[in-house]
Design a protein around this motif. Structure first.
Motif, short mmCIF file in Angstrom:
data_model
loop_
_atom_site.label_atom_id
_atom_site.label_comp_id
_atom_site.label_asym_id
_atom_site.label_seq_id
_atom_site.Cartn_x
_atom_site.Cartn_y
_atom_site.Cartn_z
N LEU A 58 -21.85 0.56 -40.65
CA LEU A 58 -21.00 -0.62 -40.78
C LEU A 58 -21.42 -1.42 -42.02
O LEU A 58 -21.53 -0.89 -43.09
CB LEU A 58 -20.99 -1.44 -39.50
N HIS A 59 -21.70 -2.68 -41.87
CA HIS A 59 -22.09 -3.45 -43.04
C HIS A 59 -23.47 -4.07 -42.85
O HIS A 59 -23.73 -5.20 -43.21
CB HIS A 59 -21.03 -4.50 -43.39
N VAL A 60 -24.39 -3.26 -42.32
CA VAL A 60 -25.74 -3.72 -42.04
C VAL A 60 -26.45 -4.11 -43.34
O VAL A 60 -27.20 -5.09 -43.37
CB VAL A 60 -26.54 -2.66 -41.25
N LEU A 61 -26.22 -3.37 -44.43
CA LEU A 61 -26.84 -3.72 -45.70
C LEU A 61 -26.47 -5.14 -46.10
O LEU A 61 -27.35 -5.94 -46.47
CB LEU A 61 -26.38 -2.74 -46.80
N PHE A 62 -25.20 -5.49 -45.99
CA PHE A 62 -24.74 -6.83 -46.36
C PHE A 62 -25.35 -7.89 -45.44
O PHE A 62 -25.77 -8.95 -45.88
CB PHE A 62 -23.22 -6.91 -46.32
N LEU A 63 -25.39 -7.60 -44.15
CA LEU A 63 -25.95 -8.53 -43.17
C LEU A 63 -27.42 -8.81 -43.45
O LEU A 63 -27.86 -9.96 -43.47
CB LEU A 63 -25.78 -7.95 -41.76
N ILE A 64 -28.19 -7.75 -43.67
CA ILE A 64 -29.63 -7.91 -43.92
C ILE A 64 -29.87 -8.70 -45.19
O ILE A 64 -30.73 -9.60 -45.23
CB ILE A 64 -30.33 -6.53 -43.96
N CYS A 65 -29.13 -8.41 -46.25
CA CYS A 65 -29.30 -9.15 -47.50
C CYS A 65 -29.01 -10.63 -47.30
O CYS A 65 -29.73 -11.49 -47.83
CB CYS A 65 -28.41 -8.56 -48.59
N GLY A 66 -27.97 -10.93 -46.54
CA GLY A 66 -27.66 -12.33 -46.25
C GLY A 66 -28.79 -13.02 -45.50
O GLY A 66 -29.13 -14.17 -45.78
#
Length: 185
Positions: free
Chosen positions: A127-135
């Motif tokens: 999903l968009h775990v990369l984006f979530l973690i960076c946030g």
């Protein structure tokens, strides 16, 4: 059947539905392709493939674009952009016994009253775990810097993570990926 149509009404509804189907979206599993071939409607269906999720393609493109724009190199191992390498290696710190420090990481989160699940496990681009973690790295940047600065030893991983975590280019990349996550959400 819901509208209690007779057989002719059912066939008309079926034809109307089939007329509006032009594509299929599936992974590359052979069973899915075989099932599509069994559904013969005497029309061409475009088979669209995804490997995990359409957001995976967005995350991959973002990592590639950021890597091409980088003007500095990080201390961490990895072939991706600085932000993605930070996410990979911090995941190692949080979840891998031996290479990381899961116990120390959880103790630190508890001490700072942060939820233990603040950083979900990163496996590829689910999903968009990369984006979530960076946030979340941006939101709690000072806290994670404190962990990397004052934590227990982990060979050179902790010091390399701290160096890259404080790198201006990496910080901008983390912000960009975190904002893309917000826009997508």
């Amino acid at each position: 059947y819901f509208h209690k149509l007779d057989q002719d009404g059912c066939q008309q509804t079926r034809k109307s539905i089939i007329k509006n189907i032009a594509n299929t979206l599936t992974d590359r599993c052979a069973a899915n392709g075989a099932a599509i071939r069994l559904v013969v409607w005497k029309k061409h269906l475009t088979e669209l493939y995804c490997h995990l999720h359409p957001l995976d393609s967005i995350a991959s493109a973002c990592r590639t674009a950021l890597k091409q724009l980088e003007d500095s190199h990080g201390s961490l191992f990895g072939k991706d952009c600085l932000a993605a390498n930070i996410v990979y290696q911090m995941n190692k710190m949080r979840y891998k016994d031996g290479k990381g420090d899961p116990r120390g990481f959880v103790s630190f989160l508890d001490k700072k009253k942060l939820p233990r699940g603040i950083l979900p496990r990163y496996r590829g681009n689910r999903l968009h775990v990369l984006f979530l973690i960076c946030g979340r790295f941006i939101e709690h940047h000072a806290t994670f810097c404190e962990f990397l600065r004052d934590g227990t030893s982990c060979g050179g991983l902790r010091s390399s993570l701290l160096k890259d975590f404080m790198n201006e280019t990496a910080l901008i990349e983390l912000q960009v990926l975190g904002l893309i996550g917000k826009v997508l959400t």
